[in-house]
Design an enzyme around this catalytic site. Structure first.
Site, PDB file in Angstrom:
ATOM      1  N   LYS A 134      50.977  40.588  50.877  1.00  0.00           N
ATOM      2  CA  LYS A 134      51.401  40.248  49.643  1.00  0.00           C
ATOM      3  C   LYS A 134      50.309  39.357  49.017  1.00  0.00           C
ATOM      4  CE  LYS A 134      56.442  40.048  50.783  1.00  0.00           C
ATOM      5  NZ  LYS A 134      57.418  39.321  51.066  1.00  0.00           N
ATOM      6  N   GLN A 192      58.586  33.243  52.267  1.00  0.00           N
ATOM      7  CA  GLN A 192      58.750  34.466  53.035  1.00  0.00           C
ATOM      8  C   GLN A 192      60.105  33.952  53.910  1.00  0.00           C
ATOM      9  OE1 GLN A 192      57.216  37.128  52.978  1.00  0.00           O
ATOM     10  NE2 GLN A 192      58.737  37.711  54.772  1.00  0.00           N
ATOM     11  N   ASP A 245      61.084  36.562  43.551  1.00  0.00           N
ATOM     12  CA  ASP A 245      61.966  37.385  44.478  1.00  0.00           C
ATOM     13  C   ASP A 245      63.298  37.784  43.918  1.00  0.00           C
ATOM     14  OD1 ASP A 245      60.968  38.212  47.058  1.00  0.00           O
ATOM     15  OD2 ASP A 245      61.105  36.241  47.812  1.00  0.00           O
TER      16      ASP A 245
END
Ligand SMILES: NC(=O)c1ccc[n+]([C@@H]2O[C@H](COP(=O)([O-])OP(=O)(O)OC[C@H]3O[C@@H](n4cnc5c(N)ncnc54)[C@H](OP(=O)(O)O)[C@@H]3O)[C@@H](O)[C@H]2O)c1
Length: 299
Positions: A53, A97, A120
């Site tokens: 990412k 994460q 997200d």
């Protein structure tokens, strides 16, 4: 075969557009989208995800900051870091994460990220707006955002008259993709581990989205001929019984047999995965434009 949905290629096309829009944003307004990625602990799979990412963000021309915290980090410390990033004007997207170590309350963490920087799409404000079909300034979770794009590329924007079945009801995949498919006029069924006659329900689907985490669970007998199959699953399988460290990845769909029946199918790897990362970049770019009250690029 031409019924394979090439998520990698589609993601590359999206990333080219993200790069171009990022350059325009910088050239015209001196604004550089910024993303902060936080990882807690040393889970090898999470480390791979975080590195890819961060690397993609750099390739897009973003400011990309990685915070690597030890697995002993306390929730309070993590929340303090999030607070700092929430008020940092150079950062437009914050990603923590998952999974987090068990002593940290994941919900506390995701709900403390400013919803405008929640790239997200896990914040309740973003989830609520999505459910209410308010799309203009809502951050849509990355995996469902990529999935709906792949489906609409095959079937067109309007899915009227099509039956969609989603296997899996998680907050990050199953529920939001159900919302997006419903908004696109598909008739949606959500199945899960308590569903009766799952094979029969899957066979009724014109669009079948599978997000369960069970290797090759969906067999060809479960699939209607001519269906669109989206395989979200990522299952790591050991290459041999003796060597557990070398693994390969398979999806939740038995790709080799199902591809013979499907009108279109996503491979694993190379389907939903690359699209998820591409949509993270899209979400960050859009968040940067919104933060500066500039027109938000369409994808
Ligand atoms: N490609 C990507 O970018 C990406 C992104 C996210 C996730 N994933 C992968 O997608 C998979 C699912 O992820 P997730 O986070 O949604 O998983 P999750 O939170 O574990 O949810 C799994 C869902 O599958 C259902 N399920 C489990 N066993 C089942 C069975 N035998 N029959 C029917 N339904 C069953 C569960 O039902 P209950 O609710 O009844 O327990 C649950 O709703 C995982 O392999 C994950 O790694 C991939």
């Amino acid at each position: 075969m031409d019924n394979i949905i090439d998520g990698k290629k589609l993601a590359e096309d999206i990333l080219v557009k993200v790069k171009n829009e990022t350059k325009k944003l910088y050239d015209n307004h001196k604004i550089q989208p910024g993303i902060a990625v936080i990882i807690v602990g040393d889970d090898p799979a999470s480390q791979i995800y975080v590195s890819s990412k961060s690397k993609k963000a750099e390739e897009c021309g973003f400011l990309s900051i990685k915070h690597v915290l030890s697995k002993e980090t306390q929730e309070k410390e993590l929340l303090q870091l999030i607070e700092t990033l929430n008020s940092d004007p150079k950062i437009h997207g914050i990603l923590v994460q998952l999974p987090l170590p068990a002593h940290i309350n994941t919900n506390n963490v995701t709900q403390n990220i400013a919803f405008q920087k929640d790239v997200d799409g896990f914040h309740y404000i973003n989830i609520g707006k999505l459910t209410a079909n308010v799309f203009e300034d809502t951050i849509v979770p990355c995996t469902p955002a990529g999935i709906i794009m792949m489906i609409q590329q095959k079937c067109g924007k309007d899915l009227s008259g099509l039956d969609a079945v989603i296997v899996g009801r998680s907050n990050i995949v199953g529920k939001p993709i159900a919302t997006l498919l419903t908004a696109a006029n598909a008739t949606v069924t959500i199945a899960h581990s308590r569903t009766r006659d799952l094979d029969e329900i899957c066979r009724s689907a014109d669009i079948l989205v599978v997000a369960v985490g069970h290797p090759k669970m969906i067999k060809k007998e479960w699939v209607k001929k001519g269906a669109i199959i989206i395989d979200v699953g990522i299952n790591r399988i050991a290459t041999s019984k003796t060597d557990k460290t070398t693994t390969y990845i398979v999806g939740d769909v038995d790709f080799e047999e199902v591809k013979e029946k499907a009108a279109a199918i996503t491979p694993v790897p190379g389907g939903v995965g690359p699209m998820t990362i591409a949509m993270l970049m899209v979400n960050t770019l859009k968040a940067a434009a919104r933060a500066h009250k500039l027109p938000v690029p369409e994808f």
